[in-house]
Design an enzyme around this catalytic site. Structure first.
Site, PDB file in Angstrom:
ATOM      1  N   CYS A  28      -1.944  -6.872  -1.140  1.00 51.84           N
ATOM      2  CA  CYS A  28      -2.515  -5.843  -0.260  1.00 51.84           C
ATOM      3  C   CYS A  28      -3.581  -5.011  -0.960  1.00 51.84           C
ATOM      4  O   CYS A  28      -4.248  -4.193  -0.328  1.00 51.84           O
ATOM      5  CB  CYS A  28      -1.414  -4.956   0.297  1.00 51.84           C
ATOM      6  N   HIS A  48      -3.256  -2.871   9.454  1.00 53.88           N
ATOM      7  CA  HIS A  48      -3.278  -3.324   8.061  1.00 53.88           C
ATOM      8  C   HIS A  48      -3.720  -4.790   7.968  1.00 53.88           C
ATOM      9  O   HIS A  48      -2.917  -5.672   7.696  1.00 53.88           O
ATOM     10  CB  HIS A  48      -1.875  -3.123   7.467  1.00 53.88           C
TER      11      HIS A  48
END
Lengths: 402, 134
Positions: A82, A349
């Site tokens: 991420c 996200h």
């Protein structure tokens, strides 16, 4: 040490569902947007760093070049969970600091709309006979039998561990739901967020339970999106127009860390130590402290994660994350606004885009261009991402004095 | 007697079932999986097997309601501190709700059959159950 590196142009696409655009379309939209925002073209770019985590083997950088300009410059395709977007930016920054480039382009893109549980979403089948396999000599799939591998479950434990360490006596579900309530309220002012609906505490607590204490709205939203940034050396910026210099944002700190060994990190990822280390280095590089920050975008992949990072980033006293939240500090009208974009829980996200999109949000405020959600007079901001494995990126950004 | 096999090679079924870890001979860091060298100190000098306490304290947990197909939900996944060594396991033999599972609760190792394969071997899993049934 080389001179300061500046963000000259930066953009993010609308986060959400883009059924008619592929990853390259989204990357191109963000890259062309960032170039236009900075007043330069692909011909000016000396280095490209790009990330697309789910397609990490495909070479998104070169794919992008074929749509916006094959100029022969070096391309670094990066993958760092991420933190992929922050890693792309940091790669471009390093190339400039090393003196090998004057202008760099960093791009992160992901298509995730409709994706379910990303880790632990499928389980390896058990074989016909119990045969030991892998480094644990496991005869069967371990997810669900020896703990959980799902991200909502892993990060639920991260938050619960913090409550245990600091002897929290209240109701965890309500505490974490309050963080989510804040971020969903913030998202109503962000037209680029995937979800822009305010939700009440009762709605959040009563929604579908994913992994206690994380209900569905307390989890980051899977969606499509891209973000891109053009970075330039100090010397190059000085040759550009007054307007470009005025809108440029100073990268006061750019730090990437991995997780140092800690007892227990083999069992539950330690997202704390590497974030603390990155924050400490970033404050030192920038010559600022947490009290100087006007806004923070931190990695709230789950409501349970946001709480621990108040502490990890030094926004509160050690052990004081619950008090910090309850004081109202991280609300947009509070002392230290956190995730005024709506955070990952509502903005969304799209993994590799996140580490640049959070920097775009901070830049937007520092430039005074954030419209109705503008944090008035913002001068200094911090952007934080974490990818399990682990990698942590922290950037501190400052408004131009020009 | 039926053949039995542990779900992981760090579960020892002989005698009192217990977990074992590989401990770095130089710095004492412990691992449940095979390591090429020590992640804590970098030493490649070797590891010795050490037994892990069968009792511990629950340091973190989650109650998983959404998981991959084939996994029975809800279940409690947790992190258990067994005398200074952190262990990942399910919390078993207690209702999976926050009224029955509490941070800091005392637990003990429990084993249970996972099923018998086509060769007649039974796999044995492990979890941690409350020391005192509430």
């Amino acid at each position: 040490m080389a001179d300061t590196v500046w963000i000259l142009g930066i953009t993010m696409t609308k986060f959400g569902k883009h059924p008619d655009a592929d990853t390259v379309d989204l990357a191109a939209e963000a890259a062309l947007g960032a170039l236009a925002d900075g007043g330069v073209t692909i011909e000016d770019v000396d280095v490209l760093a790009a990330g697309n985590l789910l397609g990490a083997g495909a070479g998104i950088g070169q794919q992008l070049q074929k749509q916006i300009g094959q100029t022969g410059i070096p391309v670094y395709n990066v993958a760092n969970a991420c933190a992929t977007g922050a890693t792309a930016l940091r790669t471009a920054v390093m190339a400039i600091k090393a003196g090998e480039a004057d202008v760099g382009l960093a791009v992160g893109v992901e298509k995730l709309a409709g994706a379910g549980l990303l880790a632990g979403g499928t389980r390896a089948g058990d074989s016909d006979t119990w045969q030991p396999r892998g480094r644990y000599g496991a005869v069967a799939a371990l997810d669900g039998r020896v703990g959980t591998e799902t991200m909502p479950g892993v990060f639920a434990q991260v938050g619960m561990q913090y409550l245990h360490e600091h002897r929290y006596g209240g109701t965890p579900l309500e505490l974490f739901a309050r963080i989510s309530e804040k971020n969903h309220a913030h998202s109503t002012l962000n037209p680029l967020a995937a979800y822009t609906k305010a939700m009440s505490l009762e709605q959040i607590m009563g929604d579908l339970m994913i992994a206690y204490p994380n209900t569905r709205p307390m989890c980051s939203a899977n969606c499509d999106g891209a973000a891109a940034a053009v970075v330039v050396s100090d010397a190059t910026l000085k040759t550009l127009s007054r307007e470009q210099q005025r809108r440029a944002v100073k990268i006061s700190a750019s730090v990437l860390t991995s997780d140092p060994w800690q007892e227990g990190c083999q069992v539950l990822p330690d997202v704390n130590t590497l974030t603390r280390s990155a924050a400490r280095q970033a404050y030192e590089q920038a010559g600022v402290g947490p009290d100087d920050l006007d806004l923070v975008e931190l990695h709230d992949c789950f409501a349970t994660a946001e709480l621990v990072h108040y502490d990890n980033l030094g926004l509160c006293e050690e052990g004081g994350a619950v008090d910090f939240l309850e004081s109202g500090a991280p609300y947009r009208d509070g002392r230290m606004p956190v995730n005024v974009s709506g955070g990952l829980q509502s903005k969304g996200h799209p993994i590799a885009a996140t580490g640049i999109a959070n920097i775009w949000e901070v830049c937007h405020h520092l430039r005074g261009e954030a419209g109705p959600r503008q944090i008035e007079g913002a001068r200094v901001g911090l952007a934080h991402v974490i990818g399990l494995g682990s990698a942590c990126g922290v950037h501190i950004l400052e408004r131009s004095a020009a | 007697m039926q053949q039995r096999t542990p779900i992981v090679d760090y579960l020892v079924l002989d005698g009192d079932p217990h977990l074992v870890a590989s401990e770095c001979e130089q710095c004492g860091a412990r691992y449940f999986d095979r390591r090429n060298a020590c992640a804590a100190c970098g030493a490649a000098g070797g590891f010795r097997q050490v037994a892990i306490d069968r009792q511990g304290e629950l340091r973190a947990f989650t109650i998983v309601s959404m998981a991959a197909p084939g996994i029975d939900v809800p279940f409690v996944a947790g992190v258990v501190d067994c005398g200074g060594t952190t262990v990942r396991a399910n919390v078993v033999n207690t209702p999976p709700d926050p009224d029955h599972v509490r941070l800091g609760m005392k637990l003990r190792l429990a084993t249970f059959p996972l099923g018998t394969d086509s060769a007649g071997t039974e796999a044995v899993g492990f979890g941690f159950e409350p020391l005192e049934q509430s």
